[in-house]
Scaffold this motif. Structure first.
Motif, PDB file in Angstrom:
ATOM      1  N   TYR A  10       0.912  -1.375  -0.023  1.00 56.66           N
ATOM      2  CA  TYR A  10       0.081   0.044   0.092  1.00 56.66           C
ATOM      3  C   TYR A  10       0.721   1.259   0.093  1.00 56.66           C
ATOM      4  N   VAL A  11       1.880   1.230   0.650  1.00 56.09           N
ATOM      5  CA  VAL A  11       2.803   2.327   0.895  1.00 56.09           C
ATOM      6  C   VAL A  11       3.693   2.534  -0.118  1.00 56.09           C
ATOM      7  N   GLY A  12       4.623   1.544  -0.638  1.00 56.71           N
ATOM      8  CA  GLY A  12       5.631   1.466  -1.347  1.00 56.71           C
ATOM      9  C   GLY A  12       5.114   1.643  -3.048  1.00 56.71           C
ATOM     10  N   VAL A  29      10.507  -2.588  -6.068  1.00 56.46           N
ATOM     11  CA  VAL A  29      10.891  -4.210  -5.884  1.00 56.46           C
ATOM     12  C   VAL A  29      10.214  -4.738  -4.711  1.00 56.46           C
ATOM     13  N   ASP A  30       9.835  -6.059  -5.170  1.00 56.37           N
ATOM     14  CA  ASP A  30       9.192  -6.666  -4.231  1.00 56.37           C
ATOM     15  C   ASP A  30       9.521  -8.186  -4.188  1.00 56.37           C
ATOM     16  N   ASN A  31       9.447  -8.827  -3.097  1.00 54.84           N
ATOM     17  CA  ASN A  31       9.861 -10.348  -3.210  1.00 54.84           C
ATOM     18  C   ASN A  31       8.613 -11.355  -3.469  1.00 54.84           C
ATOM     19  N   THR A  34       4.400 -13.156  -7.605  1.00 51.35           N
ATOM     20  CA  THR A  34       3.077 -13.083  -8.592  1.00 51.35           C
ATOM     21  C   THR A  34       2.766 -11.470  -8.567  1.00 51.35           C
ATOM     22  N   LYS A  35       2.852 -10.825  -7.344  1.00 53.97           N
ATOM     23  CA  LYS A  35       2.581  -9.430  -7.417  1.00 53.97           C
ATOM     24  C   LYS A  35       3.482  -8.670  -8.532  1.00 53.97           C
ATOM     25  N   VAL A  36       4.681  -9.040  -8.532  1.00 53.95           N
ATOM     26  CA  VAL A  36       5.422  -8.224  -9.565  1.00 53.95           C
ATOM     27  C   VAL A  36       5.057  -8.355 -10.788  1.00 53.95           C
ATOM     28  N   GLY A  85       6.873  -4.246   5.161  1.00 56.26           N
ATOM     29  CA  GLY A  85       5.982  -4.400   6.322  1.00 56.26           C
ATOM     30  C   GLY A  85       6.524  -4.338   7.565  1.00 56.26           C
ATOM     31  N   THR A  86       5.952  -4.060   8.759  1.00 59.59           N
ATOM     32  CA  THR A  86       6.596  -4.145  10.142  1.00 59.59           C
ATOM     33  C   THR A  86       5.365  -4.495  10.953  1.00 59.59           C
ATOM     34  N   PRO A  87       5.265  -5.790  10.447  1.00 63.19           N
ATOM     35  CA  PRO A  87       3.818  -6.519  11.413  1.00 63.19           C
ATOM     36  C   PRO A  87       4.123  -6.361  12.773  1.00 63.19           C
ATOM     37  N   SER A 120       9.090   2.609   6.003  1.00 59.66           N
ATOM     38  CA  SER A 120       8.433   1.611   6.869  1.00 59.66           C
ATOM     39  C   SER A 120       8.171   2.487   8.230  1.00 59.66           C
ATOM     40  N   THR A 121       7.041   2.353   8.953  1.00 56.84           N
ATOM     41  CA  THR A 121       7.160   2.708  10.484  1.00 56.84           C
ATOM     42  C   THR A 121       7.629   1.969  11.451  1.00 56.84           C
ATOM     43  N   VAL A 122       8.616   2.350  12.142  1.00 52.27           N
ATOM     44  CA  VAL A 122       9.857   1.606  12.826  1.00 52.27           C
ATOM     45  C   VAL A 122       9.758   2.382  14.148  1.00 52.27           C
ATOM     46  N   LYS A 152      -2.812   8.335   4.086  1.00 52.44           N
ATOM     47  CA  LYS A 152      -4.003   7.308   4.691  1.00 52.44           C
ATOM     48  C   LYS A 152      -4.488   6.727   3.540  1.00 52.44           C
ATOM     49  N   GLN A 153      -4.613   5.329   3.528  1.00 51.30           N
ATOM     50  CA  GLN A 153      -5.386   4.493   2.541  1.00 51.30           C
ATOM     51  C   GLN A 153      -6.855   5.179   2.062  1.00 51.30           C
ATOM     52  N   GLY A 154      -7.025   5.112   0.864  1.00 52.18           N
ATOM     53  CA  GLY A 154      -8.426   5.724   0.599  1.00 52.18           C
ATOM     54  C   GLY A 154      -8.009   6.942  -0.135  1.00 52.18           C
ATOM     55  N   PRO A 263      -3.825  -0.247  15.187  1.00 51.73           N
ATOM     56  CA  PRO A 263      -3.643  -1.044  16.134  1.00 51.73           C
ATOM     57  C   PRO A 263      -2.222  -1.618  16.423  1.00 51.73           C
ATOM     58  N   LYS A 264      -1.526  -1.862  15.247  1.00 51.82           N
ATOM     59  CA  LYS A 264      -0.161  -2.294  15.421  1.00 51.82           C
ATOM     60  C   LYS A 264       0.596  -1.113  15.806  1.00 51.82           C
ATOM     61  N   ASP A 265       0.452  -0.035  15.637  1.00 53.14           N
ATOM     62  CA  ASP A 265       1.214   1.165  16.269  1.00 53.14           C
ATOM     63  C   ASP A 265       1.195   1.525  17.535  1.00 53.14           C
ATOM     64  N   MET A 327      -8.335  -5.090   4.801  1.00 55.41           N
ATOM     65  CA  MET A 327      -9.229  -5.646   6.015  1.00 55.41           C
ATOM     66  C   MET A 327      -8.434  -5.989   7.177  1.00 55.41           C
ATOM     67  N   ARG A 328      -7.152  -5.661   7.229  1.00 56.17           N
ATOM     68  CA  ARG A 328      -6.422  -5.875   8.278  1.00 56.17           C
ATOM     69  C   ARG A 328      -6.707  -5.388   9.523  1.00 56.17           C
ATOM     70  N   GLU A 329      -7.156  -6.103  10.561  1.00 54.88           N
ATOM     71  CA  GLU A 329      -7.684  -5.740  11.929  1.00 54.88           C
ATOM     72  C   GLU A 329      -8.895  -5.015  11.831  1.00 54.88           C
TER      73      GLU A 329
HETATM   74  P1  NAD Z   1       2.211  -4.141   2.689  1.00 56.84           P
HETATM   75  O1  NAD Z   1       2.309  -5.302   3.806  1.00 56.84           O
HETATM   76  O2  NAD Z   1       1.022  -3.663   1.885  1.00 56.84           O
HETATM   77  O3  NAD Z   1       3.485  -4.256   1.870  1.00 56.84           O
HETATM   78  C1  NAD Z   1       4.625  -4.678   2.104  1.00 56.84           C
HETATM   79  C2  NAD Z   1       5.363  -5.136   0.883  1.00 56.84           C
HETATM   80  O4  NAD Z   1       6.623  -5.510   1.175  1.00 56.84           O
HETATM   81  C3  NAD Z   1       4.860  -6.207   0.435  1.00 56.84           C
HETATM   82  O5  NAD Z   1       4.427  -6.358  -0.723  1.00 56.84           O
HETATM   83  C4  NAD Z   1       5.989  -7.615   0.606  1.00 56.84           C
HETATM   84  O6  NAD Z   1       5.680  -8.507  -0.366  1.00 56.84           O
HETATM   85  C5  NAD Z   1       7.004  -6.495   0.530  1.00 56.84           C
HETATM   86  N1  NAD Z   1       8.368  -7.268   1.100  1.00 56.84           N
HETATM   87  C6  NAD Z   1       8.334  -7.984   2.313  1.00 56.84           C
HETATM   88  N2  NAD Z   1       9.468  -8.323   2.478  1.00 56.84           N
HETATM   89  C7  NAD Z   1      10.367  -8.103   1.280  1.00 56.84           C
HETATM   90  C8  NAD Z   1      11.662  -8.142   0.927  1.00 56.84           C
HETATM   91  N3  NAD Z   1      12.447  -8.816   1.908  1.00 56.84           N
HETATM   92  N4  NAD Z   1      12.052  -7.809  -0.102  1.00 56.84           N
HETATM   93  C9  NAD Z   1      11.153  -7.351  -1.143  1.00 56.84           C
HETATM   94  N5  NAD Z   1       9.803  -6.863  -0.708  1.00 56.84           N
HETATM   95  C10 NAD Z   1       9.535  -7.455   0.573  1.00 56.84           C
HETATM   96  O7  NAD Z   1       2.346  -3.032   4.054  1.00 56.84           O
HETATM   97  P2  NAD Z   1       2.219  -1.545   3.822  1.00 56.84           P
HETATM   98  O8  NAD Z   1       0.779  -1.185   4.164  1.00 56.84           O
HETATM   99  O9  NAD Z   1       2.758  -0.851   2.561  1.00 56.84           O
HETATM  100  O10 NAD Z   1       2.997  -0.892   4.871  1.00 56.84           O
HETATM  101  C11 NAD Z   1       4.328  -0.772   4.738  1.00 56.84           C
HETATM  102  C12 NAD Z   1       5.123  -0.029   6.034  1.00 56.84           C
HETATM  103  O11 NAD Z   1       4.282   1.384   5.938  1.00 56.84           O
HETATM  104  C13 NAD Z   1       4.617  -0.541   7.275  1.00 56.84           C
HETATM  105  O12 NAD Z   1       5.725  -0.354   8.229  1.00 56.84           O
HETATM  106  C14 NAD Z   1       3.358   0.426   7.904  1.00 56.84           C
HETATM  107  O13 NAD Z   1       3.436   0.475   9.013  1.00 56.84           O
HETATM  108  C15 NAD Z   1       3.919   1.667   7.224  1.00 56.84           C
HETATM  109  N6  NAD Z   1       2.693   2.549   6.616  1.00 56.84           N
HETATM  110  C16 NAD Z   1       1.462   2.041   6.280  1.00 56.84           C
HETATM  111  C17 NAD Z   1       0.483   2.924   5.857  1.00 56.84           C
HETATM  112  C18 NAD Z   1      -0.800   2.166   5.018  1.00 56.84           C
HETATM  113  O14 NAD Z   1      -1.809   3.132   5.036  1.00 56.84           O
HETATM  114  N7  NAD Z   1      -0.685   1.186   4.861  1.00 56.84           N
HETATM  115  C19 NAD Z   1       0.727   4.311   6.249  1.00 56.84           C
HETATM  116  C20 NAD Z   1       1.768   5.007   6.606  1.00 56.84           C
HETATM  117  C21 NAD Z   1       2.766   3.962   6.900  1.00 56.84           C
END
Ligand code: NAD
Length: 432
Positions: A10-12, A29-31, A34-36, A85-87, A120-122, A152-154, A263-265, A327-329
């Motif tokens: 969502y962010v990247g 870049v993503d690992n 399928t997504k790529v 992600g930082t789950p 990422s949020t860290v 913000k998503q949306g 929730p996670k933050d 739909m996360r959380e």
């Molecule tokens: P997401 O799960 O939608 O995306 C993360 C992506 O990273 C996935 O596509 C995953 O396949 C990829 N990935 C994981 N490990 C990898 C690796 N080793 N190499 C390459 N790709 C890899 O997560 P998101 O919602 O985009 O959130 C990312 C970060 O941004 C989190 O820390 C989140 O807290 C923060 N954030 C999210 C939002 C939001 O609205 N979603 C807003 C602000 C900040």
């Protein structure tokens, strides 16, 4: 500028597309192969308004590409964003595994001065950890920058293109100048670029989300007091919001906050404060109140029906908020699981989240093709997400279709007096 964005979620994906839109060359870049592969063919894996068009245009103009080859992307770039992600870990802390893995891979791949940006949020201290990981793997010069994301998503594209502010934690002038230049086109309307130390930048993101979550839980409690005492939370809210020290955003009561961030933050801030021997009392309560608020909708249904066994309950809205398929959380998960545990039959509709919901509920619920299908034969409708299309339904048609005209509105989208006049039994949040 030449940019790599690691993590195309969502962010990247939004960040990559928006940087490309401003004329930069971006490799996402993503690992997840399928997504790529999908993105290379123009398939957008998430629903975010405007994103498909933005990606299409920038791909066509050759400024935005997608790959699984992190090393090549890093070698071609001067700035590398980590947006994985930082789950939530088991103890509530942010799991930094992906961030640190990527930092190591970036360090091994880089071939000259590189700015490595934590997007990422860290937790506080992560920039130092990333710096250490990189230092162990490379002899090339580098800078680590903390640049939390507030979109913000949306409304992600609008938020990224016209931010309220850009926060940059940077501790050397070379990286600071590069980041300022990169963000200059996004801040022409006067939004500030705030340069600070990395720890403050990292904490700023958690503080903002925790403050917003606190407002939500606070207003939910005010609404519950309204329920108990017969006051109207809409009136209270407007009176409170007119105070300029408070303002009107984020004062809407509902069924609790959800999503991939709050929730996670909140949990992570509690956790790393505790690790620093500080007990963040307010935030603990914010979380407890939020859990209780999700359960409260079920208590209202219990009170109305006595037993929900065999009842047909229509649900409108599954995504954690409108204009996303995320739909996360989501509160819908707690509410639907509660309904199922009580023996109810759930017929749910969401304009975008059906596919995601199938992965969560499988065949335990019915996925209605439209909003009216979800309420056909229903003993009650529960509104969980306030999509705009739910705001002006054909109430006469709904009354004809439902077995009983009963609505539990978790988002206060209708007027109680109007609903009464139309012959509905209408329950909302904090309104008589
Ligand atoms: P997401 O799960 O939608 O995306 C993360 C992506 O990273 C996935 O596509 C995953 O396949 C990829 N990935 C994981 N490990 C990898 C690796 N080793 N190499 C390459 N790709 C890899 O997560 P998101 O919602 O985009 O959130 C990312 C970060 O941004 C989190 O820390 C989140 O807290 C923060 N954030 C999210 C939002 C939001 O609205 N979603 C807003 C602000 C900040």
């Amino acid at each position: 500028m030449k940019i790599a964005v690691i993590g195309t979620g969502y962010v990247g994906l939004v960040v990559g597309a928006c940087f490309a839109e401003n004329g930069n060359d971006v490799i996402c870049v993503d690992n997840d192969q399928t997504k790529v592969r999908g993105l290379q063919r123009g398939r957008i894996p998430i629903y975010e308004p405007g994103l498909e068009e933005l990606v299409r245009r920038n791909r066509a103009e050759g400024r935005l590409t997608f790959t699984t080859a992190l090393d090549r992307a890093v070698r071609a770039s001067q700035i590398v964003f980590i947006a994985v992600g930082t789950p939530m870990g088991e103890d509530g802390s942010a799991d930094l595994q992906h961030v640190l893995d990527v930092a190591r891979d970036v360090a091994r791949a880089m071939k000259g001065y590189t700015v490595i940006v934590d997007k990422s949020t860290v937790p506080v201290g992560t920039a130092n950890k990333v710096r250490e990981v990189v230092r162990l793997q490379t002899t090339h010069p580098f800078s680590v920058v903390s640049n939390p994301e507030f979109l913000k998503q949306g409304a992600a594209i609008e938020d990224f293109m016209k931010p309220d502010r850009v926060v940059i934690g940077a501790e050397d002038p070379r990286a600071t100048d590069i980041m300022k230049e990169l963000y200059a086109p996004f801040t022409r309307t006067g939004a500030p670029i705030m340069i600070m130390d990395c720890a403050s930048a990292e904490l700023a993101k958690y503080a903002a989300n925790a403050m917003l979550a606190t407002r939500v839980s606070f207003m939910n409690e005010i609404a519950n007091v309204c329920d108990a005492l017969g006051a109207d939370v809409d009136q209270v809210r407007m009176a409170v919001a007119s105070d300029r020290r408070i303002g009107s955003s984020f004062l809407f009561p509902g069924v609790g906050y959800g999503g991939s961030c709050f929730p996670k933050d909140v949990k992570a801030l509690l956790r790393f404060s505790q690790d620093a021997r500080y007990e963040f009392g307010i935030l603990r309560a914010v979380e407890t109140v939020n859990e209780a608020q999700k359960a409260r909708m079920l208590m209202k249904l219990d009170a109305h029906f006595g037993s929900l066994k065999g009842r047909h309950i229509g649900v409108w809205g599954l995504a954690f908020k409108p204009k996303t398929d995320d739909m996360r959380e989501a509160p819908s998960i707690t509410i639907i699981n509660g309904l199922l545990a009580r023996g109810a039959n759930v017929h749910a509709f969401d304009p975008e989240a059906e596919q995601v919901a199938r992965g969560i509920f499988g065949s335990r619920i019915v996925y209605a093709p439209g909003s009216y299908d979800a309420v056909t034969g229903a003993d009650a409708l529960v509104i969980v997400t306030e999509w705009s299309e739910f705001r002006r339904p054909d109430f006469a048609r709904m009354k004809r279709l439902m077995r009983a005209p009963v609505i539990f509105d978790g988002r206060n989208i209708y007027n109680p007096a109007t609903m009464r006049a139309l012959g509905f039994t209408y329950h909302s949040v904090g309104r008589p």
